[in-house]
Design an enzyme around this catalytic site. Structure first.
Site, PDB file in Angstrom:
ATOM      1  N   GLN A   1      70.587   6.881  33.415  1.00 43.90           N
ATOM      2  CA  GLN A   1      69.785   6.996  32.201  1.00 43.90           C
ATOM      3  C   GLN A   1      69.346   8.438  31.969  1.00 43.90           C
ATOM      4  O   GLN A   1      68.862   9.107  32.871  1.00 43.90           O
ATOM      5  CB  GLN A   1      68.545   6.099  32.295  1.00 43.90           C
ATOM      6  CG  GLN A   1      67.752   6.065  30.999  1.00 43.90           C
ATOM      7  CD  GLN A   1      66.477   5.266  31.123  1.00 43.90           C
ATOM      8  OE1 GLN A   1      65.530   5.714  31.758  1.00 43.90           O
ATOM      9  NE2 GLN A   1      66.450   4.085  30.514  1.00 43.90           N
TER      10      GLN A   1
ATOM     11  N   LYS B   1      67.761   1.990  25.888  1.00 46.34           N
ATOM     12  CA  LYS B   1      66.599   1.203  26.317  1.00 46.34           C
ATOM     13  C   LYS B   1      65.415   1.627  25.459  1.00 46.34           C
ATOM     14  O   LYS B   1      65.070   2.803  25.399  1.00 46.34           O
ATOM     15  CB  LYS B   1      66.289   1.424  27.793  1.00 46.34           C
ATOM     16  CG  LYS B   1      65.201   0.497  28.346  1.00 46.34           C
ATOM     17  CD  LYS B   1      65.093   0.618  29.866  1.00 46.34           C
ATOM     18  CE  LYS B   1      64.157  -0.450  30.435  1.00 46.34           C
ATOM     19  NZ  LYS B   1      62.749  -0.185  30.110  1.00 46.34           N
TER      20      LYS B   1
ATOM     21  N   ASN C   1      63.447  -7.232  28.628  1.00 49.70           N
ATOM     22  CA  ASN C   1      62.778  -6.517  29.718  1.00 49.70           C
ATOM     23  C   ASN C   1      61.268  -6.543  29.493  1.00 49.70           C
ATOM     24  O   ASN C   1      60.805  -6.550  28.361  1.00 49.70           O
ATOM     25  CB  ASN C   1      63.306  -5.068  29.765  1.00 49.70           C
ATOM     26  CG  ASN C   1      62.557  -4.185  30.736  1.00 49.70           C
ATOM     27  OD1 ASN C   1      61.859  -3.255  30.326  1.00 49.70           O
ATOM     28  ND2 ASN C   1      62.678  -4.440  32.008  1.00 49.70           N
ATOM     29  N   GLY C   2      60.533  -6.541  30.606  1.00 49.93           N
ATOM     30  CA  GLY C   2      59.079  -6.454  30.524  1.00 49.93           C
ATOM     31  C   GLY C   2      58.383  -7.541  31.313  1.00 49.93           C
ATOM     32  O   GLY C   2      58.488  -8.721  30.974  1.00 49.93           O
TER      33      GLY C   2
ATOM     34  N   CYS D   1      60.275   5.326  27.694  1.00 47.51           N
ATOM     35  CA  CYS D   1      59.270   5.866  28.616  1.00 47.51           C
ATOM     36  C   CYS D   1      58.015   6.252  27.830  1.00 47.51           C
ATOM     37  O   CYS D   1      58.080   7.061  26.898  1.00 47.51           O
ATOM     38  CB  CYS D   1      59.809   7.072  29.378  1.00 47.51           C
ATOM     39  SG  CYS D   1      58.593   7.750  30.547  1.00 47.51           S
TER      40      CYS D   1
ATOM     41  N   GLY E   1      62.642  -4.851  36.357  1.00 50.51           N
ATOM     42  CA  GLY E   1      62.159  -3.607  36.932  1.00 50.51           C
ATOM     43  C   GLY E   1      61.130  -3.833  38.021  1.00 50.51           C
ATOM     44  O   GLY E   1      61.453  -4.100  39.172  1.00 50.51           O
TER      45      GLY E   1
ATOM     46  N   MET F   1      63.827   3.014  37.286  1.00 50.28           N
ATOM     47  CA  MET F   1      62.394   3.238  37.512  1.00 50.28           C
ATOM     48  C   MET F   1      62.196   4.561  38.242  1.00 50.28           C
ATOM     49  O   MET F   1      62.709   4.739  39.353  1.00 50.28           O
ATOM     50  CB  MET F   1      61.784   2.092  38.328  1.00 50.28           C
ATOM     51  CG  MET F   1      61.711   0.770  37.590  1.00 50.28           C
ATOM     52  SD  MET F   1      61.018  -0.533  38.632  1.00 50.28           S
ATOM     53  CE  MET F   1      62.418  -0.866  39.713  1.00 50.28           C
ATOM     54  N   ALA F   2      61.482   5.476  37.602  1.00 51.53           N
ATOM     55  CA  ALA F   2      61.246   6.791  38.190  1.00 51.53           C
ATOM     56  C   ALA F   2      60.538   6.653  39.529  1.00 51.53           C
ATOM     57  O   ALA F   2      59.524   5.964  39.643  1.00 51.53           O
ATOM     58  CB  ALA F   2      60.409   7.644  37.242  1.00 51.53           C
TER      59      ALA F   2
END
Length: 365
Positions: free
Chosen positions: A98, A167, A229-230, A128, A253, A45-46
């Site tokens: 990543q 991803k 994921n999500g 992204c 995340g 996660m940025a």
């Protein structure tokens, strides 16, 4: 991601009947030659998944952690801040780094640099949705070009000895216009050793329901491990994801921000069939202060104070007086003052809780 979008659900809906863990989900998972002790993985996660945060979730049981995404272009240009993003520690391994980019040759070169930096796995970002990434045909823009993604993965595989993973999302706009399983098979054929699927299209960004059926379709279409994921914001979300999709592992995340217990609670369920309750105030206070201490130790005073503003909203989400405390913290650049605010906040909450309990007891008597 805005700070208010991170963290656990405000009100966790308890399960009336906790289902038994799925067979085999408590076993280790192999991704290429890398063995994960468990199947609960932290998502990149940025702005969030720096070394302090990764250290914390690793201590709570994450089977693998991931750095923030790294620009292949900045990396091959030897940009110092990009190198800093890749900083990792032996205690957090295995760690995935990543990459995002669109040029196969450059991505191969960058993957080799990632391997040299100590990564156990190098991951290609095809998910992204942010415009500044997609306008350069990177991130989720690659979902429109399976052939280009195949070239990129092939170049990365040739350049490294560590496993290459991908991803992705379920598509650019609709699943019908860009079938997730077609894209997944393209990167699998190129040599990807695992695929994570965020169950939304690029156009959906981070809103709306997660398409569990599309994740399940990818799982059926490929032979390599698939991670779901999500919007896994609670153990209940995780259990639903596993049961509906049949994925081999979960990548968590936003739900882990201010909530590293999501890993330890799920691990307890996988081992015992019992789901522990959410943490109490004393535990939240202890871990929040530990996190702030790690930020200070690794980042220094000024950056630690800045990063605390991202994480404290999640630790204090839904708690009485949390908004006012965060407003005060947002004006502070001294970490001692931040720590005092957080201690006072949780101590006042604990005192209020004791007074309420005492009042109820007295009334009952």
């Amino acid at each position: 991601m805005r700070p208010e979008e991170a963290g656990p659900s405000v009100c966790e809906t308890p399960l009336e009947d906790v289902p038994p863990p799925p067979a085999g989900f408590d076993a280790p998972l192999a991704i290429g030659g890398v063995k994960l002790e468990n199947r609960l993985v932290m998502a990149p996660m940025a702005g969030y998944t720096n070394l302090p945060f990764r250290t914390l979730v690793k201590a709570h049981g994450a089977g693998m952690v991931a750095t923030e995404m790294v620009s292949s272009q900045a990396l091959v240009r030897r940009h110092q801040k990009t190198y800093d993003l890749m900083r990792n520690d032996a205690a957090e391994k295995p760690v995935s780094i990543q990459l995002f980019g669109a040029d196969p040759a450059q991505m191969g070169e960058a993957a080799a640099m990632v391997e040299e930096a100590g990564a156990d796995i190098v991951d290609l970002n095809c998910g992204c949705p942010v415009k500044k990434i997609t306008k350069n045909q990177a991130g989720s823009s690659l979902l429109r070009y399976p052939e280009r993604a195949h070239e990129i993965v092939s170049a990365m595989v040739r350049a490294v000895r560590i496993p290459v993973t991908v991803k992705m999302r379920t598509g650019w706009d609709t699943v019908e216009n860009s079938p997730a399983e077609v894209f997944a098979k393209a990167v699998e054929d190129a040599g990807a050793k695992a695929i994570t699927v965020h169950g939304r299209t690029r156009q959906a960004m981070f809103s709306g329901a997660v398409d569990l059926d599309a994740i399940a379709q990818v799982k059926r279409a490929v032979r390599v491990p698939v991670l779901g994921n999500g919007s896994i914001l609670s153990p209940q979300d995780a259990i639903a994801m596993i049961r509906r999709t049949g994925v081999d592992a979960l990548m968590i995340g936003r739900g882990a921000v201010g909530n590293p217990w999501i890993f330890s609670r799920l691990l307890h369920w996988l081992k015992t069939g019992e789901l522990p309750p959410p943490p109490g105030l004393a535990e939240k206070k202890k871990v929040a202060l530990r996190h702030l201490g790690l930020l200070r130790e690794v980042l220094g005073e000024r950056l630690a104070a800045f990063h605390s503003r991202k994480h404290l909203p999640a630790y204090t989400k839904g708690l009485r007086g949390g908004s006012a405390m965060r407003e005060r913290v947002n004006r502070i650049e001294d970490m001692d003052a931040v720590l005092r605010e957080v201690e006072a906040f949780f101590d006042n909450l604990a005192l209020h809780s004791r007074m309420m309990r005492t009042g109820e007891s007295a009334h009952a008597a």
